[in-house]
Design a protein around this motif. Structure first.
Motif, short mmCIF file in Angstrom:
data_model
loop_
_atom_site.label_atom_id
_atom_site.label_comp_id
_atom_site.label_asym_id
_atom_site.label_seq_id
_atom_site.Cartn_x
_atom_site.Cartn_y
_atom_site.Cartn_z
N ALA A 41 4.44 -0.59 -3.47
CA ALA A 41 4.66 0.15 -2.22
C ALA A 41 6.12 0.02 -1.83
CB ALA A 41 3.78 -0.42 -1.12
N THR A 42 6.76 1.13 -1.53
CA THR A 42 8.09 1.07 -0.92
C THR A 42 7.88 0.86 0.57
OG1 THR A 42 8.27 3.39 -0.29
CG2 THR A 42 8.82 2.86 -2.58
N SER A 43 8.98 0.77 1.31
CA SER A 43 8.83 0.57 2.76
C SER A 43 8.27 1.83 3.42
CB SER A 43 10.17 0.18 3.38
OG SER A 43 11.11 1.18 3.08
N ALA A 44 8.26 2.96 2.70
CA ALA A 44 7.76 4.21 3.29
C ALA A 44 6.38 4.60 2.78
CB ALA A 44 8.75 5.34 2.99
N THR A 45 5.88 3.91 1.75
CA THR A 45 4.55 4.25 1.21
C THR A 45 3.49 4.01 2.27
OG1 THR A 45 5.30 3.49 -0.97
CG2 THR A 45 2.92 3.81 -0.69
N SER A 46 2.63 5.01 2.50
CA SER A 46 1.60 4.82 3.54
C SER A 46 0.48 3.94 3.02
CB SER A 46 1.02 6.18 3.96
OG SER A 46 0.20 6.69 2.94
N GLN A 47 -0.24 3.35 3.95
CA GLN A 47 -1.39 2.51 3.58
C GLN A 47 -2.42 3.34 2.82
OE1 GLN A 47 -1.57 -0.93 4.36
NE2 GLN A 47 -3.15 -0.75 2.80
N GLU A 48 -2.60 4.60 3.23
CA GLU A 48 -3.59 5.47 2.57
C GLU A 48 -3.21 5.70 1.11
OE1 GLU A 48 -2.10 6.32 5.51
OE2 GLU A 48 -3.82 5.86 6.80
N THR A 49 -1.94 5.97 0.88
CA THR A 49 -1.46 6.19 -0.49
C THR A 49 -1.65 4.93 -1.31
OG1 THR A 49 0.17 7.81 0.22
CG2 THR A 49 0.61 6.70 -1.87
N PHE A 50 -1.28 3.81 -0.73
CA PHE A 50 -1.38 2.55 -1.45
C PHE A 50 -2.84 2.26 -1.81
CE2 PHE A 50 -1.26 -2.07 -1.98
CZ PHE A 50 -0.23 -2.15 -2.90
N ASP A 51 -3.73 2.48 -0.86
CA ASP A 51 -5.17 2.25 -1.12
C ASP A 51 -5.67 3.19 -2.21
OD1 ASP A 51 -5.20 0.30 0.77
OD2 ASP A 51 -6.09 1.53 2.35
#
Ligand code: NAI
Length: 302
Positions: free
Chosen positions: A173-183
């Motif tokens: 995850a970058t500092s901009a990656t959303s939690q939804e994307t990460f999940d």
């Protein structure tokens, strides 16, 4: 896990349709695993010959898997192969196939500008919900993502070679990656049958940040005359339980790859001695002694 600003587009994308760009060692391996686990995969490369070779490689690997896994059920094995192969299509035009993709995963040449150009172009063509990810080993995900307008839907999925065998995926995850994307990326890794670890967007993530400085220190140890290659390899195998010694591993990875990654990191972090150069490594690479693939690196191969 970093929580960036949330995507207004879509939450928790379930990844079914995957575009994999780059049909080399890594891309073909990822395509094989994704197709075997029921995803529909489009593999993209620059020309048909590479794609044909990639699909042939996938078929050969699947046959080997089936021989072991379905030893007493050859019909079920054949069905497994056919199902997986039906899930794979190929294209030389990424722009036209990303329209149907939930995930665009890039495994092309390790060059920032080329990766940025690729994603910058695809950003305009892919649907809003599509997640972009890179399999880069050494480049910052943040820098690759900067060519797009979907920073919240951009992350890293770092696989290991050979992909069908190695169990780990680093999810970045970058500092901009959303939690939804990460999940979504974590769930996708799980569906592939892999074990994932969460990483920040730091040089080398977890594995390579520890592995490459280890290999470099091993080379420096040998340059100082503190131990022979053979003894260092034996020591790490029997003393730490590692399956390969560090010189064997460096030859397997490729000395050009080791040098290329270290050069990038030392340029970006000139004051960090951990990333410093080695004269011996530079010499071997200049002589074309790149490891197993060229028949000689630290060791000679038949
Ligand atoms: P490779 O050289 O085997 O394959 C790269 C493929 O990408 C080639 O078939 C090439 O024709 C294709 N390609 C290049 N530019 C393209 C473009 N603009 N559009 C479409 N296709 C393009 O390389 P490999 O080893 O598979 O590595 C790919 C990526 O995976 C790199 O970013 C590398 O850092 C990363 N990686 C490599 C690992 C390894 O052990 N080889 C491990 C983990 C990550």
């Amino acid at each position: 896990v970093c929580r960036g600003f949330s995507s207004s587009a879509v939450r928790n994308v379930v990844i079914k349709h995957v575009t994999i760009i780059g049909g080399g060692q890594m891309g073909a391996g990822i395509a094989q695993v994704a197709a075997s686990t029921g995803h529909s995969v489009t593999l993209v490369d620059t020309n048909e010959d590479i794609l044909k070779k990639a699909v042939k490689g996938i078929e050969g690997n699947l046959k080997r898997v089936v021989k072991k896994k379905f030893a007493d059920k050859p019909e079920a094995g054949e069905e497994f192969i056919q199902k997986a192969l039906q899930n794979v299509s190929t294209s030389t035009d990424a722009g036209s196939v990303v329209r149907d993709s939930d995930l665009v995963l890039e495994a092309i040449v390790e060059n920032l500008k080329i990766k940025q150009d690729l994603f910058g172009g695809l950003d305009k063509l892919a649907p809003a919900h599509t997640i972009f990810a890179s399999n880069t080993s050494s480049l910052p995900i943040t820098d690759i993502a900067s060519s797009t307008n979907r920073l919240d839907r951009f992350g890293g999925l770092h696989f290991f070679n050979p992909v069908p065998v190695m169990k780990l995926v680093e999810v970045i995850a970058t500092s901009a990656t959303s939690q939804e994307t990460f999940d979504s990326l974590l769930n996708f890794s799980k569906k592939l049958g892999k074990t994932s670890v969460s990483c920040k967007d730091t040089p080398g993530f977890i594995v390579n940040r520890l592995l490459l400085p280890y290999i470099m220190e091993v080379i420096r140890m040998y340059e100082r005359g503190d131990g022979s290659k053979e003894d260092i390899d034996i020591a790490m195998k029997l003393g730490c339980g590692y399956p390969m010694g560090p010189f064997e591993l460096a030859d397997y990875v490729g000395l050009d790859t080791v040098k290329f990654i270290m050069d990038g990191w030392s340029a970006a972090n000139p004051d960090n001695p951990v990333f410093a150069q080695s004269e011996l490594l530079t010499k071997l690479v200049a002589e074309g002694k790149l490891g197993k693939k060229t028949g000689e690196g630290f060791y000679k191969y038949k």
